[in-house]
Scaffold this active site. Structure first.
Site, mmCIF file in Angstrom:
data_model
loop_
_atom_site.group_PDB
_atom_site.id
_atom_site.type_symbol
_atom_site.label_atom_id
_atom_site.label_comp_id
_atom_site.label_asym_id
_atom_site.label_seq_id
_atom_site.Cartn_x
_atom_site.Cartn_y
_atom_site.Cartn_z
ATOM 1 C CE LYS A 102 -4.471 0.978 0.252
ATOM 2 N NZ LYS A 102 -5.627 0.208 -0.233
ATOM 3 C CG ASP A 142 -6.972 3.485 -0.895
ATOM 4 O OD1 ASP A 142 -7.605 2.424 -0.859
ATOM 5 O OD2 ASP A 142 -6.854 4.218 0.110
#
Ligand code: NAD
Length: 412
Positions: A102, A142
């Site tokens: 991430k 995201d």
């Protein structure tokens, strides 16, 4: 509430109940690599600003790291670590050959001009280029990152590496190698899971009521899908408030109102309620599709839904999880309920590597098979271990990751 501490609590529980080894815990309780860069960006007024940024590469035993990049003023390392860990679990729950990662940039993108946002996105891709790539680590959108940002990042990566590699990032616009169906994949996957749960619990479609917290990409698409299938959507919300009509909302009118006013508050066909109240409504299905830590020790006693389907990442705390299970409420965890997004991201990567593209029908047929099979595997694990679906999903996923780590002799 520390997101990474919550993630480790979930991991420990699964390792204990699943009878997995101490070395699995040792390996999976830390990320493999954390990269931190200050990104220099020349602002439109000529001044220089530095932006803190991260990439956490959590585990790549099953394949290249995979996970989005979040642009948010409050993003921090603990949050990025938790999200990277959950990506490892998510990919393994649905059995796709990728690991977890991430990224994050501490920025409020709403305060940047388009050209500043482009320079920041390009700076991220250039600085992290040595660590990412189609066979290393494949980012995606995201919170507050978009297909346009993915296109800038791909373009910059290709320039600095001298390659033409669309598979270095997913969630791209169709014109530069995006996949059909990616925009709606998260809700579509959640819808397939919900259909299976409804069958297991023998709920009657026409009478099944649904409340959805969050009316963004995930929540609004989900509302449309369930309504089309015959469920009754009685409440939705955004950051301004929730709206509730026990007879059912007319979604087309809701969307029109949201488009024209920018918010849901005051929608004439329903009663305006708070976001807290929405979670506590007497509905059959509650879908958190907004933020983390929404169902906590404080409000869990007032949750009345029969099913909680987590389209958001991390909306339920571990304490609330246990209480929901004891009350007999079926909670479908984020790592399964919203895995449609990463599954179609994986399809995008596969199509980029093959340079051969599928129709939307093909994408959704493949997605449904993967999601339904994964749901059934998790459901059976929960039955056999007499546990909740989150712990069951973690046992399935951690089992797969630990098998891959053992095959590589990372652990005994
Ligand atoms: P989005 O930005 O499109 O929508 C978020 C929605 O939440 C908006 O309607 C916003 O108004 C609402 N919101 C913000 N603050 C709120 C508050 N305090 N109370 C209630 N609602 C609030 O984001 P999204 O892409 O729909 O993502 C929503 C959640 O789903 C996130 O947790 C995200 O990580 C998760 N998720 C999204 C995807 C995807 O593909 N979009 C994939 C996996 C997980």
């Amino acid at each position: 509430m520390n997101a990474f501490a919550n993630a480790l609590t979930q991991l420990k529980k699964a390792i204990q109940l699943g009878g997995l080894s101490a070395e699995t815990w040792e390996f999976l309780s830390k990320p493999q690599r954390i990269i931190n860069h200050s990104l220099p960006v020349r602002m439109d007024d000529g001044s220089l600003r530095m932006f803190e940024s991260y990439r956490v590469q959590y585990n790549n035993a099953c394949g290249p790291y995979k996970g989005g990049i979040r642009f948010h003023p409050k993003v921090d390392l603990s949050e990025v670590k938790a999200l990277a860990f959950w990506m490892s679990i998510k990919c393994a729950v649905v059995g796709i050959p990728m690991g977890g990662g991430k990224g994050g940039v501490v920025v409020d993108p709403k305060k940047l001009s388009v050209t500043e946002l482009e320079r920041l996105s390009r700076a991220y891709a250039a600085m992290f280029a040595p660590y990412i790539g189609p066979d290393k680590d494949v980012p995606a959108p995201d919170v507050y990152t978009t297909p346009q940002i993915m296109a800038w990042m791909m373009d910059e990566y290709n320039k600095v590496t001298g390659t033409e590699a669309p598979g270095m990032i997913t969630g791209k616009p169709l014109a530069v190698g995006g996949s059909q169906g990616r925009g709606t994949a998260t809700a579509q996957g959640g819808f397939y899971v919900l259909s299976e749960v409804v069958k297991k619990l023998k709920l009657v479609l026409g009478k099944t009521t649904v409340a959805i917290q969050g009316f963004g990409n995930a929540g609004s698409v989900m509302a449309g899908l369930v309504q089309k299938a015959g469920y009754k959507v009685v409440a939705v919300s955004d950051s301004s408030a929730g709206i509730y009509n026990p007879k059912g909302l007319v979604l087309k009118e809701v969307e029109k109102y949201k488009q024209s006013t920018g918010k849901l508050t005051g929608f004439p066909g329903a009663q305006t309620i708070t976001n807290e109240k929405l979670l506590e409504l007497p509905v059959d299905v509650l879908v958190p599709a907004a933020l983390e830590n929404q169902i906590t020790e404080k409000n869990v006693g007032r949750i009345k839904a029969k099913v909680v389907l987590e389209l958001a990442n991390g909306p339920t705390t571990p304490e609330a999880d246990e209480k929901l299970f004891k009350k007999g409420i079926v909670l479908v965890p984020d790592v399964l309920a919203n895995a449609g997004g990463v599954t179609v991201s994986y399809f995008e990567w596969v199509q980029n590597l093959a340079n051969y593209y599928w129709t939307e029908k093909e994408v959704f047929q493949k997605l449904e098979r993967i999601i339904v099979d994964s749901f059934n595997e998790v459901w059976q694990m929960a039955q056999s271990k007499k546990t909740d679906l989150r712990t069951a999903a973690f046992i399935v996923a951690v089992g797969r990751i630990s098998e891959a780590m053992r095959a590589r002799s990372w652990i005994n």
